[in-house]
Write a protein that holds these residues in place. Structure first.
Motif, short mmCIF file in Angstrom:
data_model
loop_
_atom_site.label_atom_id
_atom_site.label_comp_id
_atom_site.label_asym_id
_atom_site.label_seq_id
_atom_site.Cartn_x
_atom_site.Cartn_y
_atom_site.Cartn_z
N ASP A 1 0.80 -1.23 0.00
CA ASP A 1 0.00 0.00 0.00
C ASP A 1 0.83 1.28 0.00
O ASP A 1 0.27 2.37 0.10
N GLU A 2 2.15 1.16 -0.08
CA GLU A 2 3.00 2.34 -0.18
C GLU A 2 3.59 2.45 -1.58
O GLU A 2 4.14 1.47 -2.10
N THR A 3 3.49 3.63 -2.16
CA THR A 3 4.15 3.92 -3.42
C THR A 3 5.46 4.61 -3.06
O THR A 3 5.46 5.74 -2.56
N GLY A 4 6.57 3.94 -3.30
CA GLY A 4 7.86 4.48 -2.90
C GLY A 4 8.79 4.68 -4.08
O GLY A 4 8.86 3.82 -4.98
N VAL A 5 9.50 5.80 -4.09
CA VAL A 5 10.48 6.09 -5.13
C VAL A 5 11.74 6.60 -4.44
O VAL A 5 11.66 7.43 -3.52
N HIS B 1 -1.57 3.35 -6.47
CA HIS B 1 -0.23 3.38 -7.08
C HIS B 1 -0.26 4.08 -8.44
O HIS B 1 0.64 4.86 -8.77
N VAL B 2 -1.30 3.81 -9.23
CA VAL B 2 -1.41 4.44 -10.54
C VAL B 2 -1.44 5.96 -10.40
O VAL B 2 -0.81 6.69 -11.16
N SER B 3 -2.18 6.44 -9.40
CA SER B 3 -2.31 7.89 -9.20
C SER B 3 -1.04 8.51 -8.62
O SER B 3 -0.70 9.65 -8.95
N ALA B 4 -0.34 7.77 -7.77
CA ALA B 4 0.76 8.37 -7.01
C ALA B 4 2.13 8.20 -7.62
O ALA B 4 3.07 8.95 -7.28
N LEU B 5 2.32 7.24 -8.54
CA LEU B 5 3.67 6.88 -8.94
C LEU B 5 4.42 8.01 -9.65
O LEU B 5 5.54 8.37 -9.25
N VAL B 6 3.83 8.59 -10.67
CA VAL B 6 4.52 9.67 -11.40
C VAL B 6 4.78 10.88 -10.50
O VAL B 6 5.90 11.41 -10.49
N PRO B 7 3.80 11.33 -9.70
CA PRO B 7 4.10 12.42 -8.77
C PRO B 7 5.22 12.10 -7.79
O PRO B 7 6.02 12.97 -7.44
N CYS B 8 5.30 10.83 -7.36
CA CYS B 8 6.39 10.44 -6.45
C CYS B 8 7.75 10.50 -7.14
O CYS B 8 8.74 10.91 -6.55
#
Length: 353
Positions: free
Chosen positions: A12-16, A51-58
């Motif tokens: 549940d975490e989108t991490g970059v 994840h789809v919503s958060a990945l690019v912003p991250c």
């Protein structure tokens, strides 16, 4: 020196994260935990959409944090397993796209190897031999680690049922504490007496596997204690129960970890994963390692939970070791056991002259 972009979407975490030569340059994290609270656990489809919503912003936030651009990225590393299949597909798909668009190599990474590598960002390279205790929501394992990316990882033990983190979540629910259970129990336990309830220490009997883990029975013992209190009309001392349960977990984990170090003549214990952020686990591990003359390494709490920095750290180690990149057709492996840090069988084959 190569800048490695790491992507983590196993749960549940989108991490970059961005790592170069063992140094964390910048990272970003977005959690969908609040969306799962009313369900009492992670819902895979909700996690994947988040994840789809958060990945690019991250990715943008991590680059801004590091004062870099995508043009500075020289390799991409991504969690390909284990984890929730729908969530993993989001990260792997994005990593493939970034690698292809940038014309850089792609490395498929094992999530648990990422937890072990997280410590290198805080304390430098791992020693030639160490015991790694991984304690998280889905995993509780004792591993013998040599070179994390060049050598296979040896499993000394794995939990036979509930992982420690899973037990924290279930016990929190029994006690009426919020999700996620680990932080909630840690907070409640501060006002409690860890000796108030004599909960069992799982698999510590004479005939039990000495390094084995099992937390389902401990969770059941808490449930029975709570049921008994309600049946007798007694007010439940939540803080005492939380502290006693937490003590049982910390005692079991650290006792077996120290034994593993002694049995395998290892002088360094590395404790990683979400439960490694628990205050009592950290304190008891520090005390027992000091008594045993064992060096203890635990990453800072923010690197214990799932994050992109730890995946970038594995990618950085792979790049510096000269590992070949993963196949472009790689797929997710939701239930893969940790044997190699890199999840691509062809990557471990010798390069033909």
């Amino acid at each position: 020196m190569t800048v490695v972009l790491g992507i983590e979407t196993s749960c549940d975490e989108t991490g970059v994260g961005l790592v170069r030569d063992g140094v964390l340059l910048g990272d970003a994290l977005s959690s969908s935990m609040d969306e799962h609270v009313r369900f009492g656990g992670v819902v895979p489809e909700i996690a994947a959409r988040a994840h789809v919503s958060a990945l690019v912003p991250c990715v943008r936030a991590a680059l801004d944090n590091a004062r870099l651009t995508l043009d500075d990225v020289g390799a991409v590393a991504v969690t390909a397993g284990p984890g929730l299949a729908t969530a993993l597909h989001v990260g792997v798909g994005a990593a493939k796209a970034y690698a292809q668009a940038l014309g850089v190599p792609l490395y498929a990474v094992h999530h648990l190897a990422g937890h072990a590598a997280a410590d290198t960002l805080a304390h430098g390279e791992l020693p030639p031999r160490s015991v790694v205790l991984i304690v998280s929501g889905g995993h509780t394992s004792l591993l013998l680690v040599r070179d994390l990316v060049r050598d296979p990882v040896v499993h000394l033990s794995d939990t036979v049922d509930d992982a420690a983190g899973e037990a924290f979540d279930k016990v929190a629910r029994i006690l009426g504490l919020p999700y996620p259970g680990g932080p909630a129990i840690d907070r409640a336990a501060r006002a409690g007496d860890p000796t108030a309830v004599a909960f069992p220490r799982p698999l510590t009997g004479r005939n039990d596997p000495p390094l084995g883990f099992s937390f389902s029975g401990l969770k059941t013992a808490v449930a029975r204690h709570v049921e008994s209190a309600h049946a007798a009309g007694r007010e439940l001392a939540v803080a005492d129960v939380a502290a006693s349960f937490q003590e049982a977990v910390a005692d079991t984990l650290t006792r077996k970890a120290i034994r593993a170090c002694r049995e395998h003549d290892v002088s360094t214990l590395v404790v990683v994963g979400g439960v490694a952020a628990n205050s009592r686990v950290r304190a008891l591990a520090e005390q027992r390692c000091a008594e045993a003359g064992i060096e203890l390494r635990v990453p800072p709490p923010r690197l214990c939970t799932d994050n992109g920095a730890m995946i970038a750290a594995v990618g950085d180690l792979l790049v510096r070791s000269g590992a070949r990149s993963s196949a472009t057709g790689l797929s997710v492996q939701p239930s893969i056991e940790l044997t190699w840090a890199q999840l691509d069988p062809t990557a471990h084959e010798p390069v033909l002259a």
